[in-house]
Scaffold this active site. Structure first.
Site, PDB file in Angstrom:
ATOM      1  N   HIS A  74      62.633 -38.893 -72.471  1.00 45.69           N
ATOM      2  CA  HIS A  74      61.433 -38.084 -72.671  1.00 45.69           C
ATOM      3  C   HIS A  74      61.242 -37.797 -74.155  1.00 45.69           C
ATOM      4  O   HIS A  74      62.166 -37.971 -74.945  1.00 45.69           O
ATOM      5  CB  HIS A  74      61.555 -36.780 -71.894  1.00 45.69           C
ATOM      6  CG  HIS A  74      61.459 -36.973 -70.408  1.00 45.69           C
ATOM      7  ND1 HIS A  74      61.741 -35.983 -69.515  1.00 45.69           N
ATOM      8  CD2 HIS A  74      61.122 -38.052 -69.691  1.00 45.69           C
ATOM      9  CE1 HIS A  74      61.568 -36.436 -68.296  1.00 45.69           C
ATOM     10  NE2 HIS A  74      61.192 -37.699 -68.382  1.00 45.69           N
ATOM     11  N   THR A  75      60.041 -37.322 -74.475  1.00 44.25           N
ATOM     12  CA  THR A  75      59.759 -36.992 -75.877  1.00 44.25           C
ATOM     13  C   THR A  75      60.702 -35.895 -76.363  1.00 44.25           C
ATOM     14  O   THR A  75      60.785 -34.830 -75.752  1.00 44.25           O
ATOM     15  CB  THR A  75      58.302 -36.519 -76.014  1.00 44.25           C
ATOM     16  OG1 THR A  75      57.456 -37.462 -75.365  1.00 44.25           O
ATOM     17  CG2 THR A  75      57.906 -36.414 -77.466  1.00 44.25           C
ATOM     18  N   GLN A  76      61.439 -36.168 -77.430  1.00 39.27           N
ATOM     19  CA  GLN A  76      62.341 -35.167 -78.000  1.00 39.27           C
ATOM     20  C   GLN A  76      61.720 -34.506 -79.223  1.00 39.27           C
ATOM     21  O   GLN A  76      62.079 -33.416 -79.599  1.00 39.27           O
ATOM     22  CB  GLN A  76      63.663 -35.821 -78.414  1.00 39.27           C
ATOM     23  CG  GLN A  76      64.286 -36.692 -77.354  1.00 39.27           C
ATOM     24  CD  GLN A  76      64.970 -35.864 -76.293  1.00 39.27           C
ATOM     25  OE1 GLN A  76      65.777 -34.995 -76.603  1.00 39.27           O
ATOM     26  NE2 GLN A  76      64.622 -36.104 -75.036  1.00 39.27           N
TER      27      GLN A  76
END
Lengths: 261, 265
Positions: free
Chosen positions: B35-37
């Site tokens: 997922h987007t970090q």
């Protein structure tokens, strides 16, 4: 003996270009009791005749509320109408949840049409055996739509469906031009009068009549004793004004009934 | 099956061979998906202010890759329908995702005829649901969004929305660095909702231009090129693209005191 070879499923055309299962579904609507819908500039009204299977049983619900601004009336197979109304309620909630706006009446009608159309084009399914009148009020005003199992949805100023609805249609065709400026009570009165044209041996009563009206203040459904004032209103005017041009339709009603049989 | 009480129920080595311990010792460094970090290419502040008859909003055209000024032609003010503009800061790829989502929304809505167009408050509600859904999947759209336009009561509408699904409304709004630098300047013009009635389009526009200048002076991730949009409830949306920050002064600041360790108390 003649046997129709092209009606065993809903997806096969007859050589003359007809879909018989869809046409049979349209016949199912005519088995249902009559329902009338009409619109003025500010309101849309449904008036419907309820049936009971036997004297000891309850009357079948005709008008189904979808949302605060939207309702349908059914003629035909009631269970099919329940499937459609559940679907439409879900869609109305979806619109509220995603956009915080009530679903538009046009959108609601189109969603039903798309759902019904799928059943005329997929093997192993049957068309819905029910016709609907959809009334609602949204930012573009009051609306009335007729839904058919064929997937047709059309906008109307006034319309009637169900058994012997031709009588009501004739009444509406004669009078619809005056509807635009009527107030809510006058519009309901015309609706009751139209529904009365569909009767043969029976009378409108508080137990068999249902009325729904929608406007900018929302939807109101009248059942049982609540419809009494509207029935009285019509009866009183008929007794009091025999010379009135509109009330002279009594003879005609008989003709219409004769034609509908 | 093993009947040894310490290994009971496990596959019998005699039948199935030894257990492959590489399975339980497998390194967990390569995720099957991630997922987007953090945002990658970013856009900085969006600023907006209400005036009597509408809203003025601006955002610069820079896409930064960390501290590198990587793209100089990113348009971050996105029109939706006839009376809404969405200003987006934060991750640019997520901006493009939102842009596509809004475009699709508009197209689908038009299938049912053009009589029920989305108004600014509807777009705001939708974006809020979208952003909150994504944060609830622990995969947020890394943006702060300003929705400006005309609402269903035909009044100016201005609201904020971010990657956590937080939403609020105010007569002046700014995302990112602008929330610190531009908001005090904009509030001099319109502090409360009541003040909006006395603000003219020219005053609002002047305040936005002034704020864009201050932001370019002090925000290291900003550029001097920007787009400005005016949404008026009578005349609709008017875009001004390729504007430049003007009347800057880069003189030596000899009279300015009070920075760093020279600060006097």
């Amino acid at each position: 003996m003649f046997r129709n070879n092209y009606d065993s499923d809903a997806v096969t055309f007859s050589p003359t270009g007809r879909l018989f299962q869809v046409e049979y579904a349209l016949e199912a609507i005519k088995q249902g009791s009559a329902a009338v819908g009409l619109t003025s500039k500010n309101n849309a009204v449904l008036v419907a005749l309820k049936r009971n299977a036997e004297d000891l049983g309850s009357y079948h619900k005709k008008v189904i509320k979808i949302d605060d601004h939207l309702a349908i009336v059914l003629a035909g197979l009631a269970p099919d109408a329940r499937v459609l109304s559940n679907f439409l309620r879900t869609k109305a909630m979806e619109s509220k949840m995603l956009f915080n706006r009530p679903i538009s009446i046009q959108k609601a009608a189109n969603l039903l049409a798309d759902k019904a159309q799928q059943n005329t084009q997929s093997y192993g399914s049957r068309p819905y055996g029910v016709g609907l009148l959809i009334i609602g009020y949204d930012e573009s005003g009051s609306h009335l739509f007729e839904f058919q199992p064929s997937g047709n949805v059309l906008k109307y100023k006034a319309n009637a469906i169900g058994a012997r609805s031709q009588g009501a249609k004739t009444f509406l065709e004669k009078n619809f031009e005056s509807f635009d400026d009527l107030n809510d009570a006058e519009l309901i009165k015309n609706g009751v009068e139209a529904l009365r044209q569909t009767l043969k041996d029976s009378e409108l009563s508080t137990s068999n009549t249902t009325i729904a009206i929608v406007g900018k203040d929302g939807l109101k459904i009248y059942e049982d004793e609540d419809v009494e004032p509207f029935l009285e209103q019509v009866t009183v005017e008929e007794e009091g004004g025999d010379d009135d041009a509109q009330d002279g339709s009594g003879d005609e009603r008989m003709e219409e009934d004769g034609a509908a049989q | 099956m093993e009947h040894d009480p310490f290994k009971w129920g496990r596959p019998d080595n005699a039948t199935y061979g030894d257990y492959d311990y590489r399975i339980s010792n497998a390194k967990n460094t390569e995720f099957p998906s991630m997922h987007t970090q953090q945002p990658i290419v970013t856009g900085t502040s969006v600023i907006a202010i209400k005036y009597k008859n509408g809203i003025v909003m601006a955002a610069d055209n820079l896409g930064s890759y960390g501290s590198l000024a990587r793209f100089s032609n990113i348009e971050r003010l996105i029109p939706v329908g006839k009376d809404t503009v969405v200003g987006i800061s934060g991750d640019i790829s997520d901006l493009q995702y939102i842009e596509r989502a809004l475009d699709e929304l508009e197209v689908e809505n038009d299938y049912d005829g053009a009589s029920h167009p989305f108004k600014a408050n509807h777009i705001h509600e939708y974006l809020n649901k979208l952003l909150y859904q994504r944060r609830s999947k622990l995969n947020p759209l890394w943006n702060a969004v300003v929705v400006a336009g005309i609402n269903s009561d035909n009044e100016p509408f201005l609201a904020h929305n971010d990657l956590l699904g937080v939403q609020f409304s105010s007569p002046t709004l700014a995302t990112g660095f602008g929330a610190h630098l531009a908001i005090p300047l904009l509030r001099k013009v319109a502090d409360k909702e009541e003040d909006v009635a006395h603000v003219t389009k020219e005053q609002a526009r002047e305040a936005i231009l002034q704020s864009m200048k201050v932001l370019f002076y002090r925000d290291a991730r900003s550029s001097n090129r920007f787009s400005l949009v005016t949404i008026d409830k009578d005349t609709g949306i008017s875009f001004e693209k390729d504007l430049k920050v003007e009347n800057m002064s880069w003189k030596y600041a000899e009279t300015i005191k009070g920075y760093g360790n020279l600060q006097k108390f």
